[in-house]
Design a protein around this motif. Structure first.
Motif, PDB file in Angstrom:
ATOM      1  N   LEU A   4       0.832  -1.199   0.000  1.00 51.24           N
ATOM      2  CA  LEU A   4       0.000   0.000   0.000  1.00 51.24           C
ATOM      3  C   LEU A   4       0.869   1.253   0.000  1.00 51.24           C
ATOM      4  O   LEU A   4       0.591   2.228  -0.702  1.00 51.24           O
ATOM      5  CB  LEU A   4      -0.913  -0.011   1.226  1.00 51.24           C
ATOM      6  N   GLN A   5       1.938   1.225   0.788  1.00 52.52           N
ATOM      7  CA  GLN A   5       2.824   2.381   0.859  1.00 52.52           C
ATOM      8  C   GLN A   5       3.563   2.601  -0.447  1.00 52.52           C
ATOM      9  O   GLN A   5       3.806   3.746  -0.854  1.00 52.52           O
ATOM     10  CB  GLN A   5       3.823   2.183   2.017  1.00 52.52           C
ATOM     11  N   ARG A   6       3.881   1.522  -1.154  1.00 55.05           N
ATOM     12  CA  ARG A   6       4.642   1.627  -2.391  1.00 55.05           C
ATOM     13  C   ARG A   6       3.760   1.841  -3.613  1.00 55.05           C
ATOM     14  O   ARG A   6       4.286   1.986  -4.719  1.00 55.05           O
ATOM     15  CB  ARG A   6       5.488   0.365  -2.594  1.00 55.05           C
ATOM     16  N   SER A   7       2.447   1.868  -3.404  1.00 56.31           N
ATOM     17  CA  SER A   7       1.554   2.038  -4.549  1.00 56.31           C
ATOM     18  C   SER A   7       1.527   3.464  -5.058  1.00 56.31           C
ATOM     19  O   SER A   7       1.005   3.735  -6.133  1.00 56.31           O
ATOM     20  CB  SER A   7       0.136   1.588  -4.183  1.00 56.31           C
ATOM     21  N   GLY A   8       2.056   4.406  -4.277  1.00 55.36           N
ATOM     22  CA  GLY A   8       2.186   5.788  -4.727  1.00 55.36           C
ATOM     23  C   GLY A   8       0.860   6.431  -5.057  1.00 55.36           C
ATOM     24  O   GLY A   8      -0.077   6.445  -4.263  1.00 55.36           O
ATOM     25  N   GLY A   9       0.741   6.986  -6.255  1.00 55.10           N
ATOM     26  CA  GLY A   9      -0.463   7.689  -6.648  1.00 55.10           C
ATOM     27  C   GLY A   9      -1.665   6.790  -6.829  1.00 55.10           C
ATOM     28  O   GLY A   9      -2.789   7.272  -6.970  1.00 55.10           O
ATOM     29  N   ARG A  10      -1.476   5.457  -6.838  1.00 51.04           N
ATOM     30  CA  ARG A  10      -2.594   4.537  -7.000  1.00 51.04           C
ATOM     31  C   ARG A  10      -3.128   4.055  -5.663  1.00 51.04           C
ATOM     32  O   ARG A  10      -3.876   3.089  -5.590  1.00 51.04           O
ATOM     33  CB  ARG A  10      -2.146   3.314  -7.823  1.00 51.04           C
ATOM     34  N   THR A  11      -2.771   4.749  -4.568  1.00 51.82           N
ATOM     35  CA  THR A  11      -3.113   4.276  -3.232  1.00 51.82           C
ATOM     36  C   THR A  11      -4.597   4.039  -3.067  1.00 51.82           C
ATOM     37  O   THR A  11      -5.028   3.017  -2.535  1.00 51.82           O
ATOM     38  CB  THR A  11      -2.621   5.273  -2.171  1.00 51.82           C
ATOM     39  N   ARG A  12      -5.423   4.993  -3.536  1.00 56.75           N
ATOM     40  CA  ARG A  12      -6.855   4.868  -3.302  1.00 56.75           C
ATOM     41  C   ARG A  12      -7.418   3.624  -3.973  1.00 56.75           C
ATOM     42  O   ARG A  12      -8.200   2.887  -3.379  1.00 56.75           O
ATOM     43  CB  ARG A  12      -7.587   6.109  -3.812  1.00 56.75           C
ATOM     44  N   GLY A  13      -7.016   3.356  -5.225  1.00 54.46           N
ATOM     45  CA  GLY A  13      -7.515   2.176  -5.907  1.00 54.46           C
ATOM     46  C   GLY A  13      -7.014   0.889  -5.280  1.00 54.46           C
ATOM     47  O   GLY A  13      -7.775  -0.061  -5.098  1.00 54.46           O
ATOM     48  N   VAL A  14      -5.727   0.840  -4.945  1.00 56.95           N
ATOM     49  CA  VAL A  14      -5.156  -0.350  -4.336  1.00 56.95           C
ATOM     50  C   VAL A  14      -5.743  -0.582  -2.951  1.00 56.95           C
ATOM     51  O   VAL A  14      -5.948  -1.729  -2.538  1.00 56.95           O
ATOM     52  CB  VAL A  14      -3.617  -0.229  -4.272  1.00 56.95           C
ATOM     53  N   ARG A  15      -6.034   0.489  -2.249  1.00 56.25           N
ATOM     54  CA  ARG A  15      -6.554   0.369  -0.884  1.00 56.25           C
ATOM     55  C   ARG A  15      -7.865  -0.402  -0.829  1.00 56.25           C
ATOM     56  O   ARG A  15      -8.192  -1.029   0.178  1.00 56.25           O
ATOM     57  CB  ARG A  15      -6.734   1.762  -0.285  1.00 56.25           C
ATOM     58  N   GLN A  26      -6.712  -4.196 -14.289  1.00 60.01           N
ATOM     59  CA  GLN A  26      -6.117  -5.523 -14.430  1.00 60.01           C
ATOM     60  C   GLN A  26      -4.595  -5.468 -14.289  1.00 60.01           C
ATOM     61  O   GLN A  26      -3.987  -6.310 -13.625  1.00 60.01           O
ATOM     62  CB  GLN A  26      -6.463  -6.108 -15.794  1.00 60.01           C
ATOM     63  N   GLU A  27      -3.997  -4.469 -14.922  1.00 56.35           N
ATOM     64  CA  GLU A  27      -2.539  -4.345 -14.890  1.00 56.35           C
ATOM     65  C   GLU A  27      -2.033  -4.143 -13.473  1.00 56.35           C
ATOM     66  O   GLU A  27      -0.981  -4.675 -13.093  1.00 56.35           O
ATOM     67  CB  GLU A  27      -2.090  -3.183 -15.775  1.00 56.35           C
ATOM     68  N   THR A  28      -2.779  -3.381 -12.673  1.00 58.15           N
ATOM     69  CA  THR A  28      -2.375  -3.143 -11.288  1.00 58.15           C
ATOM     70  C   THR A  28      -2.419  -4.437 -10.484  1.00 58.15           C
ATOM     71  O   THR A  28      -1.481  -4.757  -9.735  1.00 58.15           O
ATOM     72  CB  THR A  28      -3.298  -2.093 -10.637  1.00 58.15           C
ATOM     73  N   LEU A  29      -3.491  -5.198 -10.619  1.00 59.18           N
ATOM     74  CA  LEU A  29      -3.615  -6.459  -9.889  1.00 59.18           C
ATOM     75  C   LEU A  29      -2.545  -7.458 -10.319  1.00 59.18           C
ATOM     76  O   LEU A  29      -1.933  -8.138  -9.478  1.00 59.18           O
ATOM     77  CB  LEU A  29      -5.007  -7.043 -10.119  1.00 59.18           C
ATOM     78  N   ASP A  30      -2.306  -7.548 -11.611  1.00 56.35           N
ATOM     79  CA  ASP A  30      -1.287  -8.465 -12.126  1.00 56.35           C
ATOM     80  C   ASP A  30       0.096  -8.074 -11.626  1.00 56.35           C
ATOM     81  O   ASP A  30       0.907  -8.928 -11.248  1.00 56.35           O
ATOM     82  CB  ASP A  30      -1.330  -8.447 -13.651  1.00 56.35           C
ATOM     83  N   ARG A  31       0.360  -6.769 -11.609  1.00 53.67           N
ATOM     84  CA  ARG A  31       1.668  -6.290 -11.154  1.00 53.67           C
ATOM     85  C   ARG A  31       1.864  -6.542  -9.662  1.00 53.67           C
ATOM     86  O   ARG A  31       2.957  -6.932  -9.222  1.00 53.67           O
ATOM     87  CB  ARG A  31       1.793  -4.799 -11.474  1.00 53.67           C
ATOM     88  N   LEU A  32       0.826  -6.337  -8.861  1.00 54.14           N
ATOM     89  CA  LEU A  32       0.920  -6.596  -7.421  1.00 54.14           C
ATOM     90  C   LEU A  32       1.220  -8.071  -7.154  1.00 54.14           C
ATOM     91  O   LEU A  32       2.056  -8.404  -6.308  1.00 54.14           O
ATOM     92  CB  LEU A  32      -0.382  -6.195  -6.731  1.00 54.14           C
ATOM     93  N   ALA A  33       0.526  -8.953  -7.881  1.00 50.11           N
ATOM     94  CA  ALA A  33       0.748 -10.386  -7.692  1.00 50.11           C
ATOM     95  C   ALA A  33       2.180 -10.769  -8.041  1.00 50.11           C
ATOM     96  O   ALA A  33       2.844 -11.508  -7.305  1.00 50.11           O
ATOM     97  CB  ALA A  33      -0.241 -11.179  -8.544  1.00 50.11           C
TER      98      ALA A  33
END
Length: 346
Positions: free
Chosen positions: A154-165, A244-251
């Motif tokens: 979550l901390q490393r998600s940067g500007g995508r924090t709200r979506g990743v959260r 999709q790209e965010t979820l794939d990258r996190l995994a």
């Protein structure tokens, strides 16, 4: 070796407090997810309202000075203008409330992790040993590792924090489930470990395999959500997930960190087995399933670099890896008899 009952009691209280805080955090993450709007939903509503208003005027015959030619005046630029009054403020207020609950959930997650590490530390001090001697302690530490991994992501998600959260509710769900199982079915009183575990390899091998197992939970959940997002079903649920790209990258990024740790843990386990039982590998049930999990995750990383497999195929492999890890965590430890069956229930 003695056990301090007071420290053990405090450890149990902190564990219970951790579970309560995690439950609250999960509830707040859920509120944020439910309250959040799907990307582009607010803009689509605004466009529909802008188009519907002149259409309604035309259907009623229009007003003085207004003809059918006015219908063509609703251009894309006009459609982007937010409707006046409360209609424009309501989506923003709703998003603000959702964001508030999300930030509160993150704060509760941090508080829960602090309580959690206190519970684990006091458990070790109470028993005067490394606090990974039974299934209760092991499961608790796995949940701790998963939560730390989640907060780091979550901390490393940067500007995508709200979506990743928004993924918080899906990470907390298995963590809370495992915590409930640990505090009930798997609970064991603080006590010295059996002789087989009285080794410095307990600190090295069991700690690394615990951390890797906890980390594997996060990419497994991300891959499940990736497949749901890609399929778009259920529609209302999948629409609110990150891209999709965010979820794939996190995994992928989490697995890249967890896999070397797991590899190191397997190697250390073999060295410990040679010292304790006189052989590096004996195809004990837990050793066998651990090796299968290693092969599955190696296949996942290979699939991520292979055309035609790097997305959907790799995600399915990652989910299989999580299933094997969970199987090894519970079924092999609690059902199948083997040389690793010393960490029984209290």
């Amino acid at each position: 070796m003695t056990v301090d009952p007071m420290l053990s009691s405090y450890s149990d209280l902190l564990f219970q407090g951790t579970l309560v805080v995690y439950l609250l955090a999960m509830a707040f993450y859920a509120v944020e997810y439910v309250s959040a709007r799907a990307p582009g939903a607010a803009e689509a509503e605004q466009v529909a309202e802008q188009v519907a208003e002149p259409a309604a005027v035309a259907a009623s015959g229009g007003s003085a000075g207004t003809g059918t030619a006015d219908l063509g005046a609703v251009s894309a630029e006009n459609a982007d203008v937010p409707p006046p009054g409360n209609a424009a403020r309501e989506p923003k207020a709703r998003r603000s409330r959702a964001s508030t609950f999300g930030r509160m959930a993150v704060s509760l997650s941090v508080l829960g992790v602090l309580l959690h590490v206190g519970s684990i530390a006091l458990r070790g001090l109470a028993a005067e040993r490394w606090p990974l001697g039974n299934m209760y302690e092991y499961t608790s530490a796995v949940c701790f590792a998963a939560m730390v991994a989640w907060l780091v992501l979550l901390q490393r998600s940067g500007g995508r924090t709200r979506g990743v959260r928004r993924l918080g509710v899906f990470v907390l769900a298995p963590v809370v489930t495992l915590m409930v199982l640990a505090g009930t079915v798997l609970y064991a009183q603080a006590a010295p470990v059996v002789p087989a575990l009285q080794s410095y390899w307990l600190v090295i091998h069991v700690t690394t395999v615990t951390l890797a197992t906890g980390l594997f939970i996060v990419p497994g959940i991300a891959s499940i959500l990736y497949l749901m997002k890609r399929s778009g079903r259920p529609a209302g649920f999948a629409a609110k997930l990150p891209a999709q790209e965010t979820l794939d990258r996190l995994a992928y990024r989490t697995t890249v960190v967890a896999f070397p740790m797991y590899t190191f843990a397997v190697i250390c386990g073999a060295i410990w087995a040679e010292a304790a039982w006189g052989r590096f590998w004996g195809w004990d049930p837990k050793e066998t399933v651990a090796f299968i999990a290693w092969v599955v995750y190696a296949a996942y990383l290979h699939a991520r670099a292979t055309a035609g497999w790097r997305h959907v195929g790799a995600a399915w492999i990652n989910i299989v890896g999580l299933a094997v890890v969970i199987f090894n965590l519970f079924f092999v430890n609690m059902v199948i008899a083997g040389l690793h069956s010393y960490a029984g229930l209290g």
